[in-house]
Write an enzyme that holds these catalytic residues in place. Structure first.
Site, mmCIF file in Angstrom:
data_model
loop_
_atom_site.group_PDB
_atom_site.id
_atom_site.type_symbol
_atom_site.label_atom_id
_atom_site.label_comp_id
_atom_site.label_asym_id
_atom_site.label_seq_id
_atom_site.Cartn_x
_atom_site.Cartn_y
_atom_site.Cartn_z
ATOM 1 N N LYS A 77 0.851 -1.199 0.000
ATOM 2 C CA LYS A 77 0.000 0.000 0.000
ATOM 3 C C LYS A 77 0.883 1.244 0.000
ATOM 4 O O LYS A 77 1.922 1.270 0.676
ATOM 5 C CB LYS A 77 -0.909 -0.037 1.236
ATOM 6 C CG LYS A 77 -1.944 1.072 1.289
ATOM 7 C CD LYS A 77 -2.872 0.889 2.491
ATOM 8 C CE LYS A 77 -3.944 1.951 2.578
ATOM 9 N NZ LYS A 77 -4.857 1.741 3.727
ATOM 10 N N SER A 152 -9.727 1.745 2.709
ATOM 11 C CA SER A 152 -8.848 2.491 1.834
ATOM 12 C C SER A 152 -7.792 1.638 1.122
ATOM 13 O O SER A 152 -7.197 2.107 0.164
ATOM 14 C CB SER A 152 -8.133 3.573 2.633
ATOM 15 O OG SER A 152 -7.291 3.000 3.623
ATOM 16 N N SER A 176 -9.950 -0.564 6.873
ATOM 17 C CA SER A 176 -9.337 -0.430 5.546
ATOM 18 C C SER A 176 -8.642 -1.663 4.981
ATOM 19 O O SER A 176 -8.308 -1.668 3.797
ATOM 20 C CB SER A 176 -8.350 0.724 5.555
ATOM 21 O OG SER A 176 -9.048 1.917 5.375
HETATM 22 N N1 GLN Z 1 -13.246 4.050 6.131
HETATM 23 C C1 GLN Z 1 -12.656 4.495 7.340
HETATM 24 C C2 GLN Z 1 -12.268 5.949 7.203
HETATM 25 O O1 GLN Z 1 -12.593 6.516 6.228
HETATM 26 C C3 GLN Z 1 -11.479 3.651 7.707
HETATM 27 C C4 GLN Z 1 -10.263 3.961 6.938
HETATM 28 C C5 GLN Z 1 -9.066 3.144 7.361
HETATM 29 O O2 GLN Z 1 -9.208 2.099 7.998
HETATM 30 N N2 GLN Z 1 -7.892 3.650 7.021
HETATM 31 O O3 GLN Z 1 -11.670 6.526 8.034
#
Ligand code: GLN
Length: 485
Positions: A77, A152, A176
């Site tokens: 990532k 994400s 994410s």
């Molecule tokens: N969807 C969540 C957010 O927007 C989690 C994102 C993540 O785990 N980095 O913060």
């Protein structure tokens, strides 16, 4: 095709010298050549470098030095620092940032002679659930190109699902890793907070962020976690844990284990197909001899609200460093220092990142701190306590991963609250700091994967892999995306 194989299958072939790492890398890049124009999982590809790494891995193998990830092509990532390779966080702010050092997890993987294929797309600074917040490109779900891969870590999940790498690393602050794993039909693990070093992971919300694996099966996820987990003096929140083999209980029976189903698991907003798959999955556990018990997580309904105070508050502080002075993007048009800060941050950050910074700055400002941040932290403790209480009655807890299967590209972009609510099952796990695994639980009638989440007490990863493996064997999910048909 070698690109379709798992880490453990390739490891066996490499050890027996039936294949060379170069052949795996070639197969991966052939596959990327065919499917990446549609999927767009990667922000950076490093083919030449991967071939060089493969040659070095081959030399190691010839000397008999084969570690579990030697010669295995992985995707990373783009918020995990890689020395000499751009790490953009899918943000204009870091568009040309080349880290001068490797994250601890990268150092570990290099020491095993794993091979890096490239850096994967994500929501900008990991803020989002669809990868649509990337400043650079939209990644598509390999199962249905009109749909999001989740986020994400959407690029990592899509790359694994499309066989554009063997396995990948993602990061999980509120879901994410697990939610994209669920949307793309792969396995994803959010380890216990402190289990994997965060050194070199670009910070979003430091009390929640964890790096973890995305893989094609449970065994691969356990192998990858075994490599990257462990204490790191460079991360002050790293837990003082001994090195462990997280595959050690794989294959053991789960007869007699207590599986908790929260009575809050099935609630309003839960898609009928997801509910149907979840109920069938629970029956599989029963048929494996597990005892199903009802538990309760009474504060679950506050989790999303708590998260959207705590995570933005930490983000607003972590992202203060992007000021156009130290590194990253700077707008040169400013008339004075303050103007330069303003222009740099206005142009460098996308709308979701700005929204989080504003939310967080507001929640932390004088006079509001007690009402928001302090209150949210107190409720966070209650949520953690809910899990500790539930684990007095059961060994692991099952829930869906996401209330819906992968949604359509553009479907939720105009409504941030809808996007936030899709994290209801994943966020409480980060707030509590406990580990959870997301693995395929079934398919919707329109052929979209639906994940199952298995949650365990702090540092129970070995048990989680044991339970997940038995379920995986019993379900025997063999479906794949049909990208080239
Ligand atoms: N969807 C969540 C957010 O927007 C989690 C994102 C993540 O785990 N980095 O913060």
């Amino acid at each position: 095709m070698l690109a379709q194989k798992t880490i453990h299958e390739l490891h066996r072939l490499l050890t027996k010298k039936e294949i060379k790492p170069q052949e795996i890398v070639t197969s991966i890049f052939e596959r990327i050549g065919r499917v990446e124009p549609q999927v767009k999982a990667y922000l950076t590809l490093i083919q030449e470098d991967a071939m060089k790494q493969a040659k070095i891995a081959e030399e190691k193998i010839l000397k008999g030095e084969v570690l579990p990830l030697t010669g295995i092509p992985l995707a990373i990532k783009d918020n995990i620092c890689t020395e000499g390779i751009k790490t953009t966080c899918a943000s204009k702010m870091l568009e040309s940032f080349v880290p001068p050092y490797d994250a601890t997890v990268i150092q570990i993987l290099k020491a095993q002679n794993a091979i890096f294929v490239g850096k994967t797309n994500m929501d900008e600074f990991a803020m989002g659930s669809s990868t649509e917040n990337s400043a650079f490109q939209i990644t598509r779900n390999p199962w249905n190109l009109e749909r999001v891969p989740g986020g994400s870590s959407g690029g990592s999940a899509a790359a694994v699902a499309a066989d554009e790498c063997i396995a990948a690393l993602g990061s999980d602050t509120g879901g994410s890793i697990r939610q994209p794993a669920s949307f793309c039909g792969v396995v994803g693990v959010k380890p216990t907070y402190g289990c994997v070093s965060r050194f070199g992971l670009v910070a979003f919300a430091s009390s929640l962020d964890q790096i973890g694996p995305l893989a094609k099966d449970v065994q691969d996820a356990a192998i990858l976690l075994t490599a990257i987990a462990g204490h790191d003096p460079n991360d002050s929140t790293s837990a003082p844990i001994e090195k462990k083999d997280y595959t050690s209980k794989i294959g053991q029976e789960i007869r007699g284990m207590k599986i908790g189903i929260p009575k809050e698991a099935v609630q309003e907003g839960l898609d009928k197909d997801v509910q149907g798959v979840f109920e069938k999955d629970v029956e599989i556990f029963r048929s494996l001899g597990a005892e199903i018990v009802e538990v309760s997580l009474p504060h679950l309904e506050y989790a999303v609200a708590v998260y959207y105070i705590i995570a933005p508050a930490e983000a607003s502080s972590n992202l203060a460093r992007y000021d156009g002075v130290k590194y990253g993007f700077r707008d040169e048009g400013g008339e004075n220092l303050i103007d330069m800060y303003c222009r740099t941050r206005s142009l460098g950050f996308g709308p979701e990142v700005k929204r989080r910074i504003m939310l967080g700055t507001y929640a932390l400002s004088a006079g509001y701190y007690d009402a928001y941040y302090k209150k949210a932290s107190q409720v966070r403790t209650l949520i953690k306590q809910d899990f500790l209480n539930a684990f007095k009655k059961c060994d692991v807890i099952l829930t869906p991963v996401s209330p819906t299967p992968a949604f359509k590209i553009g479907e939720k972009t105009s409504d941030p609250l809808q996007m936030y609510l899709s994290d209801i099952y994943t966020i409480p796990i980060n707030l509590a700091g406990v580990p959870a695994i997301s693995l395929p639980g079934g398919l919707s009638p329109d052929r979209l994967p639906i994940g199952l989440q298995i949650i365990g007490p702090h540092f129970s990863e070995e048990e989680l892999f044991k339970v997940a493996y038995q379920f995986e064997q019993a379900l025997s999910f063999k479906e794949k995306p049909r990208l080239e048909e």
